[in-house]
Design a protein around this motif. Structure first.
Motif, PDB file in Angstrom:
ATOM      1  N   UNK A  50      30.031  50.087  38.549  1.00  0.00           N
ATOM      2  CA  UNK A  50      30.463  50.431  37.280  1.00  0.00           C
ATOM      3  C   UNK A  50      29.389  50.533  36.484  1.00  0.00           C
ATOM      4  N   UNK A  51      29.375  50.956  35.462  1.00  0.00           N
ATOM      5  CA  UNK A  51      28.146  51.431  34.516  1.00  0.00           C
ATOM      6  C   UNK A  51      28.921  51.467  32.986  1.00  0.00           C
ATOM      7  N   UNK A  52      28.275  50.972  32.069  1.00  0.00           N
ATOM      8  CA  UNK A  52      28.678  50.808  30.461  1.00  0.00           C
ATOM      9  C   UNK A  52      28.586  52.337  30.212  1.00  0.00           C
ATOM     10  N   UNK A  53      29.103  52.427  28.972  1.00  0.00           N
ATOM     11  CA  UNK A  53      29.011  53.817  28.188  1.00  0.00           C
ATOM     12  C   UNK A  53      27.340  53.823  27.849  1.00  0.00           C
ATOM     13  N   UNK A  54      26.701  52.977  27.480  1.00  0.00           N
ATOM     14  CA  UNK A  54      25.368  53.244  27.317  1.00  0.00           C
ATOM     15  C   UNK A  54      24.374  53.213  28.257  1.00  0.00           C
ATOM     16  N   UNK A  55      24.832  53.063  29.577  1.00  0.00           N
ATOM     17  CA  UNK A  55      24.105  52.840  30.804  1.00  0.00           C
ATOM     18  C   UNK A  55      23.250  51.455  30.870  1.00  0.00           C
ATOM     19  N   UNK A  56      23.656  50.506  29.939  1.00  0.00           N
ATOM     20  CA  UNK A  56      22.633  49.322  29.947  1.00  0.00           C
ATOM     21  C   UNK A  56      22.947  48.450  30.836  1.00  0.00           C
ATOM     22  N   UNK A  57      24.167  48.360  31.320  1.00  0.00           N
ATOM     23  CA  UNK A  57      24.694  47.298  32.169  1.00  0.00           C
ATOM     24  C   UNK A  57      25.549  47.861  33.386  1.00  0.00           C
ATOM     25  N   UNK A  58      25.270  47.318  34.579  1.00  0.00           N
ATOM     26  CA  UNK A  58      26.079  47.916  35.794  1.00  0.00           C
ATOM     27  C   UNK A  58      26.586  46.522  36.566  1.00  0.00           C
ATOM     28  N   UNK A  59      27.561  46.955  37.302  1.00  0.00           N
ATOM     29  CA  UNK A  59      28.129  45.915  38.169  1.00  0.00           C
ATOM     30  C   UNK A  59      28.517  46.398  39.457  1.00  0.00           C
ATOM     31  N   UNK A  60      28.526  45.810  40.588  1.00  0.00           N
ATOM     32  CA  UNK A  60      28.527  46.318  41.940  1.00  0.00           C
ATOM     33  C   UNK A  60      29.583  45.405  42.708  1.00  0.00           C
ATOM     34  N   UNK A  61      30.286  46.012  43.681  1.00  0.00           N
ATOM     35  CA  UNK A  61      31.180  45.326  44.595  1.00  0.00           C
ATOM     36  C   UNK A  61      30.461  44.657  45.607  1.00  0.00           C
ATOM     37  N   UNK A  62      31.048  43.363  45.957  1.00  0.00           N
ATOM     38  CA  UNK A  62      30.310  42.501  46.820  1.00  0.00           C
ATOM     39  C   UNK A  62      29.930  43.229  48.085  1.00  0.00           C
ATOM     40  N   UNK A  63      30.921  44.186  48.485  1.00  0.00           N
ATOM     41  CA  UNK A  63      30.652  44.866  49.981  1.00  0.00           C
ATOM     42  C   UNK A  63      29.203  45.965  49.809  1.00  0.00           C
ATOM     43  N   UNK A  64      29.014  46.216  48.686  1.00  0.00           N
ATOM     44  CA  UNK A  64      28.013  47.184  48.429  1.00  0.00           C
ATOM     45  C   UNK A  64      26.596  46.611  47.747  1.00  0.00           C
ATOM     46  N   UNK A  65      26.842  45.511  47.250  1.00  0.00           N
ATOM     47  CA  UNK A  65      25.634  45.156  46.334  1.00  0.00           C
ATOM     48  C   UNK A  65      24.304  44.945  47.021  1.00  0.00           C
ATOM     49  N   UNK A  66      23.488  45.344  46.544  1.00  0.00           N
ATOM     50  CA  UNK A  66      22.025  45.615  47.209  1.00  0.00           C
ATOM     51  C   UNK A  66      21.755  46.789  47.692  1.00  0.00           C
ATOM     52  N   UNK A  67      22.798  47.759  48.066  1.00  0.00           N
ATOM     53  CA  UNK A  67      22.629  48.774  48.734  1.00  0.00           C
ATOM     54  C   UNK A  67      23.117  50.120  48.287  1.00  0.00           C
ATOM     55  N   UNK A  68      23.399  50.150  46.772  1.00  0.00           N
ATOM     56  CA  UNK A  68      23.694  51.153  46.124  1.00  0.00           C
ATOM     57  C   UNK A  68      23.219  50.838  44.620  1.00  0.00           C
TER      58      UNK A  68
END
Length: 127
Positions: A50-68
């Motif tokens: 996921x990414x915020x509207x301004x692009x400043x913040x992101x988050x990733x699912x545990x299954x893909x973290x570090x690989x996307x």
């Protein structure tokens, strides 16, 4: 109302990389928090990034973290997902999603919170 058109995915070998693009039309793109989800055969849809509207913040699912990596270009009304070192378990239909969100720094991760969805794009990772 925003419409989401996806591209990317396809067939890739294990260990390879692949990207997705989601282009939005309608509304002011920066006012949408964006996300990527995927659904593998026989499984529930899961959060990828996921990414915020301004692009400043992101988050990733545990299954893909570090690989996307998720990113966006508000000038082009587009959000991107780049995946690396792909494994067969990444085989799924990938969906982009948008949520109308006035807080431009917020990342949304829950599927039920999104208002609009793309049609999905297949990614198949061969072993």
């Amino acid at each position: 109302q925003v419409q989401l058109v996806q591209s990317g995915g396809g067939l890739v070998q294990t260990g390879g990389s692949r990207g997705f693009v989601c282009e939005a039309s309608g509304g002011t793109f920066s006012r949408y928090a964006m996300g990527w989800f995927r659904q593998a055969p026989g499984k529930e849809r899961e959060f990828v990034a996921g990414i915020s509207g301004n692009g400043a913040n992101t988050d990733y699912g545990d299954a893909v973290r570090g690989r996307c990596t998720i990113s966006r270009d508000n000038a082009k009304n587009a959000v991107y997902l780049q995946m690396y070192v792909l494994q067969p378990e990444a085989t799924a239909v990938y969906f982009c999603a948008a949520r109308t969100e006035s807080r431009q720094c917020v990342v949304i991760t829950e599927e039920r919170s999104f208002h609009f969805w793309g049609r999905g794009t297949q990614l198949s990772v061969s072993s």
